[in-house]
Design a protein around this motif. Structure first.
Motif, short mmCIF file in Angstrom:
data_model
loop_
_atom_site.label_atom_id
_atom_site.label_comp_id
_atom_site.label_asym_id
_atom_site.label_seq_id
_atom_site.Cartn_x
_atom_site.Cartn_y
_atom_site.Cartn_z
N VAL A 100 0.86 -1.19 0.00
CA VAL A 100 0.00 0.00 0.00
C VAL A 100 0.89 1.23 0.00
N ILE A 101 0.57 2.19 -0.87
CA ILE A 101 1.23 3.50 -0.84
C ILE A 101 0.15 4.56 -0.67
N VAL A 102 0.34 5.42 0.33
CA VAL A 102 -0.55 6.56 0.55
C VAL A 102 0.25 7.82 0.25
N GLY A 103 -0.22 8.60 -0.69
CA GLY A 103 0.48 9.83 -1.07
C GLY A 103 -0.37 11.06 -0.85
N THR A 104 0.21 12.07 -0.23
CA THR A 104 -0.49 13.33 0.01
C THR A 104 0.33 14.46 -0.58
N SER A 105 -0.28 15.24 -1.47
CA SER A 105 0.38 16.39 -2.06
C SER A 105 1.69 15.97 -2.74
N ALA A 106 2.83 16.50 -2.32
CA ALA A 106 4.10 16.09 -2.93
C ALA A 106 4.27 14.59 -2.88
N GLY A 107 3.78 13.96 -1.82
CA GLY A 107 3.88 12.51 -1.71
C GLY A 107 3.09 11.78 -2.77
N SER A 108 2.02 12.40 -3.29
CA SER A 108 1.24 11.74 -4.34
C SER A 108 2.05 11.66 -5.64
N TRP A 161 -3.29 5.08 -2.88
CA TRP A 161 -4.33 6.01 -2.46
C TRP A 161 -3.74 7.42 -2.42
N LEU A 162 -4.32 8.30 -3.20
CA LEU A 162 -3.84 9.67 -3.31
C LEU A 162 -4.84 10.59 -2.63
N ALA A 163 -4.39 11.30 -1.60
CA ALA A 163 -5.28 12.10 -0.74
C ALA A 163 -5.52 13.48 -1.32
N ALA A 164 -6.77 13.89 -1.33
CA ALA A 164 -7.18 15.24 -1.68
C ALA A 164 -8.30 15.65 -0.74
N PRO A 208 -14.38 8.59 -5.65
CA PRO A 208 -14.85 8.97 -6.99
C PRO A 208 -13.83 8.55 -8.05
N PRO A 209 -14.30 8.12 -9.21
CA PRO A 209 -13.36 7.76 -10.28
C PRO A 209 -12.59 8.99 -10.76
N ALA A 210 -11.32 8.80 -11.04
CA ALA A 210 -10.48 9.91 -11.50
C ALA A 210 -9.30 9.34 -12.27
N SER A 211 -8.82 10.08 -13.25
CA SER A 211 -7.59 9.69 -13.92
C SER A 211 -6.43 9.94 -12.97
N VAL A 212 -5.31 9.26 -13.21
CA VAL A 212 -4.15 9.44 -12.35
C VAL A 212 -3.63 10.87 -12.39
N PRO A 213 -3.46 11.49 -13.59
CA PRO A 213 -3.01 12.89 -13.59
C PRO A 213 -3.95 13.82 -12.84
N ASP A 214 -5.26 13.64 -13.00
CA ASP A 214 -6.21 14.49 -12.29
C ASP A 214 -6.10 14.29 -10.78
N ALA A 215 -5.94 13.04 -10.34
CA ALA A 215 -5.85 12.76 -8.90
C ALA A 215 -4.59 13.37 -8.30
N VAL A 216 -3.46 13.26 -9.01
CA VAL A 216 -2.21 13.83 -8.51
C VAL A 216 -2.31 15.36 -8.46
N VAL A 217 -2.84 15.96 -9.51
CA VAL A 217 -2.98 17.41 -9.54
C VAL A 217 -3.91 17.87 -8.41
N ALA A 218 -5.01 17.15 -8.19
CA ALA A 218 -5.92 17.50 -7.09
C ALA A 218 -5.18 17.46 -5.76
N SER A 219 -4.41 16.41 -5.55
CA SER A 219 -3.69 16.23 -4.28
C SER A 219 -2.67 17.32 -4.04
N CYS A 220 -2.20 17.97 -5.13
CA CYS A 220 -1.14 18.98 -5.03
C CYS A 220 -1.63 20.42 -5.18
#
Length: 338
Positions: free
Chosen positions: A54-62, A172-175, A192-204
């Motif tokens: 499991v990897i949990v990423g928040t902001s830069a961590g995402s 899991w990418l936190a936003a 919610p479904p999201a593309s990976v780029p959208d999820a990373v951008v949201a988290s950051c």
């Protein structure tokens, strides 16, 4: 770097332990510090960094979480921090070089009226610091370089393969939903479904700095608004070991002479206290939790502005040294305890 561990000693598991990796918020310099720490951490893991359970990423961590799951090596991540990447990632590196240490001038309107209203009417659901983020002006920043980087990594990962909707493994990418203030973990079941780029951008997407990311008709901002690590999300998971990198914390308290540097130490202490409390809660469930934070030398290299790319390489080089030393001390403590 400083490190502390809670729970059973390492090596008590007969088989490969299920491992979690938590990569926290920390801006441009937090990402550089975590890259150095990951290079030193790799040898302690029972598998490759990108293969943990499991990897949990928040902001830069995402960003780092997505890179690891896309097969990026530590060497590539180090080269990115040094501005030495080539090939498919060179365009995104060139775009990143254009980013400055300050945000663009924001729009002259509140970031989220619905969140401000929710904070006023339901304070038991919206912590005050989350509600305060609603009052920041609406940011203008565009994550052009970041979106380019994630897109390039995904294209490289998918060469010769059918496209996949999400990253391999539990990622899991936190936003934060910018209308309700609640955390969302893209990639986790029920999110919610999201593309990976959208999820990373949201988290950051830092409120006041970047535009919120629109996903499924809702606006999302930086996951660090709610929690800089989101460590508690691992409660109840079947994990034996968890490694937590906290660029915005500091187990070692220092007292710099400059007043502007001292100003962020109380915040770092509060963040560290919260993370350690969550780590103890997980250790009570039988997990061994190792928390790593910047040390005195790392903080000196970072300065006060975690978004200043001019300090990136200095932070990376400091992290190589301090991370190796801190993990070595942690091993020494474990050996003496045995």
């Amino acid at each position: 770097m400083a490190a502390v561990a809670f729970g059973p000693d390492r090596g008590t598991h007969r088989f490969r332990p299920r491992t979690g990796l938590v990569l926290g918020a920390g801006g441009v310099l937090g990402a550089a510090w975590m890259t150095g720490a990951l290079a030193c951490l790799q040898d302690r893991l029972p598998c490759a960094l990108g293969d943990v359970d499991v990897i949990v990423g928040t902001s830069a961590g995402s960003v780092l979480a997505a890179a690891l799951r896309c097969g990026a090596s530590v060497g590539e991540m180090v080269a990115w921090q040094r501005g030495e990447v080539t090939g498919t990632l060179s365009e995104s590196a060139a775009l990143a070089a254009l980013d400055g240490p300050l945000p663009p001038l924001p729009y002259l309107r509140f970031g989220s009226v619905p969140l401000a209203r929710a904070a006023l009417l339901t304070p038991h659901r919206v912590p005050p610091w989350v509600g305060a983020s609603a009052l920041l002006p609406h940011g203008r920043g565009q994550h052009v370089a970041l979106r380019s980087l994630i897109g390039a990594l995904l294209r490289r990962r998918g060469e010769g393969q059918p496209p996949r909707a999400w990253l391999d493994g539990d990622t899991w990418l936190a936003a934060v939903d910018y209308d309700t203030g609640q955390s969302v973990f893209f990639g986790r079941e029920g999110a919610p479904p999201a593309s990976v780029p959208d999820a990373v951008v949201a988290s950051c997407s830092i409120p006041g700095w970047h535009e919120p990311q629109l996903i499924g008709g809702r606006r999302y901002v930086d996951g660090g608004v709610r929690s800089v690590t989101s460590l508690s999300v691992l409660g109840g998971e079947d994990l034996s070991e968890v490694y937590v990198l906290v660029p915005m914390g500091s187990i070692e308290i220092d007292y710099p002479l400059q007043a502007y540097l001292r100003s962020d130490r109380p915040l770092r202490q509060m963040i560290t206290y919260s993370v350690l409390r969550q780590a103890r809660a997980l250790s009570a469930q039988g997990m061994r939790v190792t928390v790593l934070t910047p040390g005195h030398k790392d903080l000196a290299a970072m300065g006060i502005n975690l978004m200043d790319p001019r300090r990136r390489e200095a932070v990376l080089e400091a992290s190589f040294v301090t991370s190796a030393a801190a993990l070595g001390r942690l091993d020494g403590v474990s050996a003496r305890a045995a």
